[in-house]
Design a protein around this motif. Structure first.
Motif, PDB file in Angstrom:
ATOM      1  N   TYR A  62     -13.321  -6.282  -5.009  1.00  0.00           N
ATOM      2  CA  TYR A  62     -11.893  -6.673  -4.535  1.00  0.00           C
ATOM      3  C   TYR A  62     -11.057  -5.178  -4.401  1.00  0.00           C
ATOM      4  O   TYR A  62     -10.479  -5.073  -3.560  1.00  0.00           O
ATOM      5  N   LEU A  63     -11.433  -4.099  -5.603  1.00  0.00           N
ATOM      6  CA  LEU A  63     -10.600  -3.017  -5.504  1.00  0.00           C
ATOM      7  C   LEU A  63     -11.159  -2.107  -4.236  1.00  0.00           C
ATOM      8  O   LEU A  63     -10.235  -1.385  -3.344  1.00  0.00           O
ATOM      9  N   LEU A  64     -12.441  -2.276  -3.741  1.00  0.00           N
ATOM     10  CA  LEU A  64     -12.704  -1.520  -2.574  1.00  0.00           C
ATOM     11  C   LEU A  64     -12.243  -2.158  -1.259  1.00  0.00           C
ATOM     12  O   LEU A  64     -12.022  -1.537  -0.290  1.00  0.00           O
ATOM     13  N   GLN A  65     -12.190  -3.369  -1.256  1.00  0.00           N
ATOM     14  CA  GLN A  65     -11.374  -4.069  -0.113  1.00  0.00           C
ATOM     15  C   GLN A  65     -10.113  -3.762  -0.161  1.00  0.00           C
ATOM     16  O   GLN A  65      -9.514  -3.477   1.093  1.00  0.00           O
ATOM     17  N   VAL A  66      -9.357  -3.620  -1.190  1.00  0.00           N
ATOM     18  CA  VAL A  66      -7.831  -3.353  -1.154  1.00  0.00           C
ATOM     19  C   VAL A  66      -7.825  -1.607  -0.773  1.00  0.00           C
ATOM     20  O   VAL A  66      -6.828  -1.311  -0.003  1.00  0.00           O
ATOM     21  N   LEU A  67      -8.604  -0.864  -0.986  1.00  0.00           N
ATOM     22  CA  LEU A  67      -8.854   0.521  -0.557  1.00  0.00           C
ATOM     23  C   LEU A  67      -9.147   0.443   0.894  1.00  0.00           C
ATOM     24  O   LEU A  67      -8.354   1.358   1.457  1.00  0.00           O
ATOM     25  N   SER A  68     -10.236   0.061   1.232  1.00  0.00           N
ATOM     26  CA  SER A  68     -10.590   0.185   2.702  1.00  0.00           C
ATOM     27  C   SER A  68      -9.672  -0.321   3.706  1.00  0.00           C
ATOM     28  O   SER A  68      -9.536   0.126   4.814  1.00  0.00           O
ATOM     29  N   THR A  69      -8.997  -1.211   3.283  1.00  0.00           N
ATOM     30  CA  THR A  69      -7.852  -1.777   4.230  1.00  0.00           C
ATOM     31  C   THR A  69      -6.334  -1.115   4.448  1.00  0.00           C
ATOM     32  O   THR A  69      -5.613  -1.658   4.963  1.00  0.00           O
ATOM     33  N   ARG A  70      -6.399  -0.048   3.460  1.00  0.00           N
ATOM     34  CA  ARG A  70      -5.083   0.875   3.421  1.00  0.00           C
ATOM     35  C   ARG A  70      -5.482   2.247   3.808  1.00  0.00           C
ATOM     36  O   ARG A  70      -6.514   2.744   3.699  1.00  0.00           O
ATOM     37  N   ARG A  71      -4.396   2.915   4.390  1.00  0.00           N
ATOM     38  CA  ARG A  71      -4.317   4.061   4.471  1.00  0.00           C
ATOM     39  C   ARG A  71      -4.278   5.111   3.212  1.00  0.00           C
ATOM     40  O   ARG A  71      -3.064   5.285   2.836  1.00  0.00           O
ATOM     41  N   GLN A  72      -5.347   5.824   3.183  1.00  0.00           N
ATOM     42  CA  GLN A  72      -5.156   6.482   1.708  1.00  0.00           C
ATOM     43  C   GLN A  72      -4.861   7.891   1.824  1.00  0.00           C
ATOM     44  O   GLN A  72      -4.299   8.620   0.982  1.00  0.00           O
ATOM     45  N   THR A  73      -4.886   8.418   3.158  1.00  0.00           N
ATOM     46  CA  THR A  73      -4.876  10.056   3.192  1.00  0.00           C
ATOM     47  C   THR A  73      -3.567  10.560   2.652  1.00  0.00           C
ATOM     48  O   THR A  73      -3.259  11.656   2.149  1.00  0.00           O
ATOM     49  N   SER A  74      -2.362   9.784   2.998  1.00  0.00           N
ATOM     50  CA  SER A  74      -1.047  10.488   2.435  1.00  0.00           C
ATOM     51  C   SER A  74      -0.862  10.468   0.905  1.00  0.00           C
ATOM     52  O   SER A  74      -0.249  11.230   0.331  1.00  0.00           O
ATOM     53  N   LEU A  75      -1.595   9.554   0.295  1.00  0.00           N
ATOM     54  CA  LEU A  75      -1.713   9.485  -1.338  1.00  0.00           C
ATOM     55  C   LEU A  75      -2.441  10.663  -1.656  1.00  0.00           C
ATOM     56  O   LEU A  75      -1.819  11.574  -2.703  1.00  0.00           O
ATOM     57  N   TYR A  76      -3.446  11.322  -1.190  1.00  0.00           N
ATOM     58  CA  TYR A  76      -4.237  12.477  -1.425  1.00  0.00           C
ATOM     59  C   TYR A  76      -3.435  13.860  -1.063  1.00  0.00           C
ATOM     60  O   TYR A  76      -3.554  14.756  -1.872  1.00  0.00           O
ATOM     61  N   THR A  77      -2.501  13.568  -0.146  1.00  0.00           N
ATOM     62  CA  THR A  77      -1.831  14.924   0.441  1.00  0.00           C
ATOM     63  C   THR A  77      -0.494  15.043  -0.109  1.00  0.00           C
ATOM     64  O   THR A  77      -0.064  16.345   0.119  1.00  0.00           O
ATOM     65  N   ASP A  78       0.242  14.049  -0.199  1.00  0.00           N
ATOM     66  CA  ASP A  78       1.653  14.208  -0.451  1.00  0.00           C
ATOM     67  C   ASP A  78       2.241  14.144  -1.818  1.00  0.00           C
ATOM     68  O   ASP A  78       3.142  14.534  -2.219  1.00  0.00           O
ATOM     69  N   VAL A  79       1.481  13.117  -2.562  1.00  0.00           N
ATOM     70  CA  VAL A  79       1.769  12.816  -3.833  1.00  0.00           C
ATOM     71  C   VAL A  79       1.426  14.006  -4.790  1.00  0.00           C
ATOM     72  O   VAL A  79       0.235  14.470  -4.662  1.00  0.00           O
ATOM     73  N   GLY A  80       2.596  14.502  -5.483  1.00  0.00           N
ATOM     74  CA  GLY A  80       2.150  15.617  -6.061  1.00  0.00           C
ATOM     75  C   GLY A  80       2.359  17.175  -5.535  1.00  0.00           C
ATOM     76  O   GLY A  80       2.044  18.083  -6.293  1.00  0.00           O
ATOM     77  N   THR A  81       2.521  17.193  -4.308  1.00  0.00           N
ATOM     78  CA  THR A  81       2.718  18.271  -3.736  1.00  0.00           C
ATOM     79  C   THR A  81       4.193  18.375  -3.023  1.00  0.00           C
ATOM     80  O   THR A  81       4.477  17.489  -2.568  1.00  0.00           O
ATOM     81  N   LEU A  82       4.883  19.430  -2.889  1.00  0.00           N
ATOM     82  CA  LEU A  82       6.006  19.648  -2.223  1.00  0.00           C
ATOM     83  C   LEU A  82       6.005  19.334  -0.862  1.00  0.00           C
ATOM     84  O   LEU A  82       4.919  19.757  -0.216  1.00  0.00           O
ATOM     85  N   ARG A  83       6.994  18.746  -0.354  1.00  0.00           N
ATOM     86  CA  ARG A  83       6.921  18.724   1.145  1.00  0.00           C
ATOM     87  C   ARG A  83       7.427  19.744   1.995  1.00  0.00           C
ATOM     88  O   ARG A  83       8.153  20.620   1.470  1.00  0.00           O
TER      89      ARG A  83
END
Length: 713
Positions: A62-83
């Motif tokens: 289920y968790l892999l299904q939730v992850l694979s059906t959503r766009r994750q890139t912005s989570l790793y690049t934008d959260v916790g870094t200044l824009r």
């Protein structure tokens, strides 16, 4: 919780986040939960998954299904870094989103977190839960073998991690080649910049990574000969080396800004650059994988090295996850934005103030006498300023006009003191505090030479003493003589008896708020020190001397040589002039602000209080009792003490925090100072004849003090 797992097991292919929201709600501890019970929900989930392996398999799927059906890139690049956009753009964005949150798009994983972790302090209990429990949960899910499309989902997640690494690499290249950074660090040529070369190395690594992945996927179908050599495994070591060089370049730029000045925009870019480098390094550790071997999964799990590598990767993933959760929960927090940017800017401001503070420390008898003369000159001018303020009050102008007149009297007077190289005693603490913080600065707060620090403090105290004495030595008699001369010239006293009694009442520390007003003046002195450092930094950063030298109309009027000298003077003295100007504005306006709003706001300054004391004595025709003289004298000295202590304390706190210093030797330092005072109290008031004599005396006293502290004496 078991009902939620039953629901997930019944339909593990769903990509709805509702079951995940319900599961996190079940894990979340009560608000008043004891610290030892914060991880109880996680432990309960682990127990259920261990007791029912089918739950673990379904939850992983289920968790892999939730992850694979959503766009994750912005989570790793934008959260916790200044824009991008700058400090003030980011500040406005956070403030506006605090009032009116943005719309959500659940196609993006980062927006799903707003539903999964809606409470602003969710990161607290997630971080408080034992890390071992989270690692156990991750390992438990990792060991499950689910449906065939689980591998595809894992590959999609890895692909998005690689995309995030590419985005971060491009950002590092763009920020690192900003003209503003290149202007500060001119040694880096565009074609050999580590900020560009890291992207070149990354592209090589990604190409080899994808080729290695293709080889792994085709390994079974191609059935290669076992004796055929496999291509060498491509590690991210070259990329990491370039990232280390990027970090080193950022450190060099920050060191250069201490000498060349900085700006809010440059500081923001450096913070943003550092954040992106660190995030890229973290993601590389997650996607990195050991060379493919012919061992089975069972053999790999039994291999100690493989287990250790998996544990390391799980720990890195958990650390990143905790950071992302906290950053997401605090993505609209304003204080962290200030903390990450203002500390660096304050470091540059206080560094400039530190260099200015060196001129406020008398090393020997010659400098001591020079400070006395300089402070006496300032006292002479302040005597006139006190009289001019009283004359301005007789105009009975409107409150704002009166505030303007008072402000200009203070500002122009203090600027004249600056131009004539005189010294106002109360301006010293804001400068010398930064100098002391520079001496205290240590990476761990422990490796500090206390003997040298004691010697510096002795110099600061005696310089402060002679500066106060010099100010009072001429301010009081000058104001007294002007008041006498005014009466002789115009036939009436400068102030009426009622006004004189009011002046004495203003400096009474026992029956009025004089000391509170003195503390307000101390805050103004502290702010003036920050303003001075800010404009000194600005003059250096903008290269004001060179810019003024290019003014053609000024060159035609004054000549190139005079304009060059003017530019050099403003580049080195702009901070002092602007600090004095704004200090005068603060002193002149606060009383009027208090009057307009009905608030107990006013200022008391030691030198002006002494001058007003002298004017009041003349206004009362010297008919003043000894009680009033004693109270007024104590009031003047108490006002000065509060002025100095408040401004010094605030300046020292800011200077230490800007350097991230945790000073842990306050008690020991106080003992050393006390022993020094008991041994040679004269050093706290009068400077030695020369520097060599002072060094010899301090070494003897420090040796005695150290012996006493260690119990040898």
């Amino acid at each position: 919780m078991q009902a939620i797992l039953d629901q997930i097991a019944a339909n593990p292919d769903t990509d709805s986040i509702d079951p995940l929201v319900a599961l996190v709600d079940a894990l979340r501890p009560p608000r008043n939960a004891a610290p030892e019970n914060i991880g109880a929900g996680v432990q309960a989930l682990i127990a259920l998954l261990q007791a029912h392996p089918s739950y673990a398999t379904a939850l992983r799927h289920y968790l892999l299904q939730v992850l694979s059906t959503r766009r994750q890139t912005s989570l790793y690049t934008d959260v916790g870094t200044l824009r991008d956009g700058g400090f003030f753009t980011e500040l406005f964005r956070r403030l506006s989103y605090r009032m009116l949150p943005p719309a959500l798009d659940e196609r993006y994983l980062v927006d799903c977190l707003d539903r999964v972790l809606p409470q602003p302090r969710d990161y607290v209990w997630i971080n408080a839960a034992p890390a071992a429990s989270w690692l156990t949960l991750i390992g438990l899910l990792q060991r499950q073998r689910g449906a065939g499309n689980d591998a595809c989902a894992v590959e999609q997640t890895a692909t998005q991690l690689l995309q995030a690494i590419q985005v971060l690499s491009y950002r590092i290249s763009a920020i690192g080649t900003e003209p503003e950074l290149i202007r500060i660090y001119t040694d880096v040529k565009a074609f050999e910049s580590p900020f560009l070369m890291q992207n070149v190395e990354l592209q090589r690594y990604l190409a080899a990574y994808m080729q290695d992945s293709d080889n792994d996927s085709k390994g079974d179908s191609n059935s290669p000969d076992e004796d055929q050599p496999k291509p060498p495994y491509e590690s991210p070591d070259h990329v990491l080396v370039m990232l280390d060089q990027c970090d080193a370049t950022v450190s060099k730029i920050r060191k250069l800004t201490l000498r060349l000045g900085t700006s809010v925009a440059l500081t923001y870019r450096l913070v943003r650059l550092t954040q992106n480098i660190e995030r890229m390094r973290t993601l590389l550790s997650l996607v990195d994988r050991p060379p493919a071997t012919e061992k089975t999964d069972a053999e790999n799990s039994a291999d100690a090295a493989a287990v250790a590598a998996a544990h390391t990767k799980h720990s890195a993933a958990l650390a990143l996850g905790l950071k992302l959760v906290e950053a997401h929960n605090r993505k609209y927090a304003v204080n962290e934005l200030f903390a990450s940017n203002i500390n660096l800017l304050a470091r540059n401001i206080t560094e400039n103030a530190s260099r200015t503070g060196e001129h406020y420390i008398a090393e020997d008898r010659g400098q001591y006498r020079a400070m006395l003369r300089s402070a006496s000159g300032a006292g002479l001018i302040i005597g006139f300023m006190a009289v001019l303020k009283i004359l301005a009050s007789y105009l009975h102008a409107a409150p704002l006009i009166e505030a303007f007149l008072f402000s200009m009297n203070y500002s122009l007077g203090f600027m004249l003191i600056q131009v004539l190289h005189f010294t106002v005693a109360t301006k010293q603490p804001a400068m010398t505090a930064s100098r002391i913080a520079a001496d205290v600065h240590s990476g761990d707060g422990r490796n500090i030479d206390l003997d040298s620090l004691v010697e510096l403090l002795v110099k600061v105290i005696r310089t402060q003493f002679v500066a106060v004495a010099g100010n009072l030595l001429l301010a009081f008699p000058m104001a007294y003589l002007i008041a006498i001369g005014y009466g002789q010239l115009f036939g009436h006293a400068l102030v009426t008896p009622d006004k004189a009694r009011h002046l004495l009442q203003d400096i009474d520390p026992f029956t009025t708020l004089a000391l509170f007003y003195a503390a307000i003046a101390g805050v103004c002195l502290f702010l003036a020190g920050l303003i001075s450092g800010y404009y000194d930094n600005k003059a250096l950063y903008t290269r004001m001397g060179q810019r003024i030298a290019r003014l053609h109309w000024l060159n035609r009027w004054l000549g190139a040589a005079r304009v060059a000298r003017l530019g050099d003077y403003l580049e080195t003295s702009l901070g002092g002039l602007m600090g004095n100007f704004y200090f005068g504005i603060l002193l002149g306006c606060l009383g009027t602000i208090g009057f307009l709003f009905g608030l107990p706001i006013d200022i008391r300054h030691i030198t002006f209080s002494a001058a007003n004391f002298a004017i009041a004595m003349v206004g009362l025709d010297h008919q003043i009792g000894w009680h009033a003289i004693v109270v007024s004298t104590v009031g003047v000295l108490a006002i000065g003490t509060v002025n100095l202590w408040v401004s010094f304390s605030l300046a020292l706190i800011v200077a230490l925090r800007s350097r991230q210093v945790q000073f842990q030797h306050g008690a020991q330092l106080a003992k050393l100072l006390l022993l020094r005072f008991l041994k040679r109290p004269i050093d706290f008031m009068i400077a030695p004849k020369d520097i060599a004599t002072a060094a010899d005396a301090s070494e003897g006293v420090d040796a005695v003090a150290s012996d006493k502290l260690s119990g040898k004496v």
